[in-house]
Design an enzyme around this catalytic site. Structure first.
Site, short mmCIF file in Angstrom:
data_model
loop_
_atom_site.label_atom_id
_atom_site.label_comp_id
_atom_site.label_asym_id
_atom_site.label_seq_id
_atom_site.Cartn_x
_atom_site.Cartn_y
_atom_site.Cartn_z
N ARG A 68 -10.61 9.74 -0.19
CA ARG A 68 -10.64 8.49 0.57
C ARG A 68 -12.08 8.17 0.96
NH1 ARG A 68 -6.09 6.73 3.15
NH2 ARG A 68 -7.40 4.90 3.53
N ASP A 74 5.83 8.89 -1.36
CA ASP A 74 5.34 8.53 -0.03
C ASP A 74 6.54 8.62 0.91
OD1 ASP A 74 3.85 7.55 2.11
OD2 ASP A 74 3.88 5.47 1.43
N GLN A 112 -6.12 3.36 -0.63
CA GLN A 112 -5.42 4.60 -0.99
C GLN A 112 -5.37 4.80 -2.50
OE1 GLN A 112 -3.95 7.04 1.14
NE2 GLN A 112 -4.04 8.09 -0.82
N HIS A 170 -1.85 -1.15 0.14
CA HIS A 170 -2.78 -0.13 0.65
C HIS A 170 -3.80 0.14 -0.47
CE1 HIS A 170 -4.45 2.89 3.05
NE2 HIS A 170 -3.49 3.79 3.08
N ARG A 176 -6.54 -2.58 9.63
CA ARG A 176 -5.19 -2.09 9.33
C ARG A 176 -4.25 -2.95 10.15
NH1 ARG A 176 -2.91 3.99 8.76
NH2 ARG A 176 -3.88 3.60 6.74
N CYS A 235 0.06 10.19 -0.39
CA CYS A 235 -1.04 9.64 0.42
C CYS A 235 -1.14 10.30 1.78
CB CYS A 235 -0.86 8.13 0.57
SG CYS A 235 0.61 7.66 1.50
N1 CP Z 1 -2.96 7.79 3.79
C1 CP Z 1 -3.35 7.13 4.92
O1 CP Z 1 -3.71 5.95 4.89
O2 CP Z 1 -3.33 7.91 6.04
P1 CP Z 1 -3.53 7.41 7.55
O3 CP Z 1 -2.34 6.59 7.91
O4 CP Z 1 -3.66 8.67 8.33
O5 CP Z 1 -4.79 6.57 7.60
N1 NVA Z 2 3.76 3.72 3.46
C1 NVA Z 2 3.13 4.36 4.60
C2 NVA Z 2 1.75 4.77 4.27
C3 NVA Z 2 1.01 5.48 5.37
C4 NVA Z 2 -0.40 5.83 4.99
C5 NVA Z 2 3.16 3.43 5.80
O1 NVA Z 2 2.90 2.24 5.62
O2 NVA Z 2 3.46 3.88 6.90
#
Ligand code: CP
Ligand code: NVA
Length: 305
Positions: free
Chosen positions: A290, A223, A138, A135, A108, A262
């Site tokens: 997930r 989101d 997701q 992502h 990440r 998400c």
């Molecule tokens: N939806 C998602 O990726 O959640 P986290 O940021 O908690 O991993």
């Molecule tokens: N769009 C959000 C998704 C979190 C899972 C972010 O990038 O923070």
């Protein structure tokens, strides 16, 4: 050829379909089993997954750890700030080292380019666990959830309301591959990246009117308005004021329409309590999925199918 999972648009339609079908089958096959028991075929037996986090995570972290265990493997988890990566060691050198120690790496990252650069020199599969641009894991979980509740995704209409962000981008990437329609409603200053819109082609439409986007939609998705790394919090809250998903907006969708998010969610901002906690919401199935979706990503990366 190493099987990286960096973005959905890098897959063929058959590869994407195979990952989703494997996820449906694996989830069905272990229904009612203890969560810590490995699947019968244990395709990651004796394999180790490294997870590197430059940003916070609850779902991605726990679901990947649960996933690799259910495939018969194990994990090593670190935040970038605990690693030399956090003190400026190049991502390429980190990739060269981790490639000698583990069988796959999930990252990440703040910058999408860092994941691309990591994968370029890695000799083991690399999985994108969220970047500023996409992502993909997701969206696999979202598609799995939609198909469980509404049947094959082909021909369905998904409405995205809010920020044209990383999660939205991965939905765009999936639409032409699986033949669903994606109607996006966002303020003009926060539209998706033009390269992504080009990838979406005619499967994807863009408007600034949420009611137009959700008309006849099977699923409404939103989101957060302020993603990790976004600095313009106040400007965003102003810009997205009319983009909250509430019961009135859901009424414009199909009568049996579902809601996805998400998570983490900000009740009273992008979604009303009555929607996310109401009968149309599938967000808890979506979160659980997930695990199931990522097991199939890992199994595919390891060449199990
Ligand atoms: N939806 C998602 O990726 O959640 P986290 O940021 O908690 O991993
Ligand atoms: N769009 C959000 C998704 C979190 C899972 C972010 O990038 O923070």
């Amino acid at each position: 050829m190493i099987r990286h999972f960096l973005d959905i648009h890098r897959l063929t339609p058959d590869q994407l379909r195979a990952i989703l079908d494997d996820a449906h089958a694996r989830k069905r096959a272990r229904k009612g089993w203890p969560l810590g028991r490995a699947d019968a075929d244990a395709p990651a037996k004796d394999r180790v997954l490294a997870m590197v986090f430059e940003k916070n995570s609850t779902r991605t972290r726990f679901s990947f750890d649960a996933a690799i265990r259910q495939l018969g493997g194990s994990s090593i988890i670190a935040t970038a700030s605990d690693m030399q990566l956090g003190r400026g060691e190049p991502v390429e050198d980190t990739a060269r080292v981790l490639s000698r120690m583990v069988d796959a790496v999930m990252i990440r990252a703040n910058q999408h380019e860092d994941v691309e650069n990591f994968a370029r020199v890695s000799t083991v599969p690399v999985i994108n666990g969220l970047t500023d641009r996409s992502h993909p894991c997701q969206i696999l979980a979202d598609l799995l959830t939609i198909e469980e509740h509404r049947g094959p995704i082909l021909g369905q209409k998904i409405a995205w309301v809010g920020d044209g962000n990383n999660v939205c981008a991965s939905f765009i990437h999936a639409a032409p591959l699986l033949g669903f329609k994606l109607a996006i409603a966002c303020p003009s200053d926060y539209h998706p990246d033009l390269r992504d819109l080009a990838r979406g082609g005619p499967a994807v439409t863009l408007t600034s009117d949420p009611e137009e986007a959700v008309a006849d939609a099977d699923v409404v998705v939103t989101d957060t308005w302020v993603s990790m790394g976004d600095a313009d919090y106040d400007a965003r809250l102003d810009a997205f004021e009319d983009y909250g998903v509430d019961e009135a907006l859901m009424e414009r969708a199909r009568p049996d329409a579902h809601f996805l998010h998400c998570l983490p969610a900000h009740r009273g901002e992008e979604v009303a309590d009555a929607v996310i906690d109401g009968p149309r919401s599938l967000v808890w199935d979506e979160a659980e999925n997930r695990i199931h979706a990522q097991k199939s990503v890992l199994a595919w990366c390891f060449g199990a199918f």
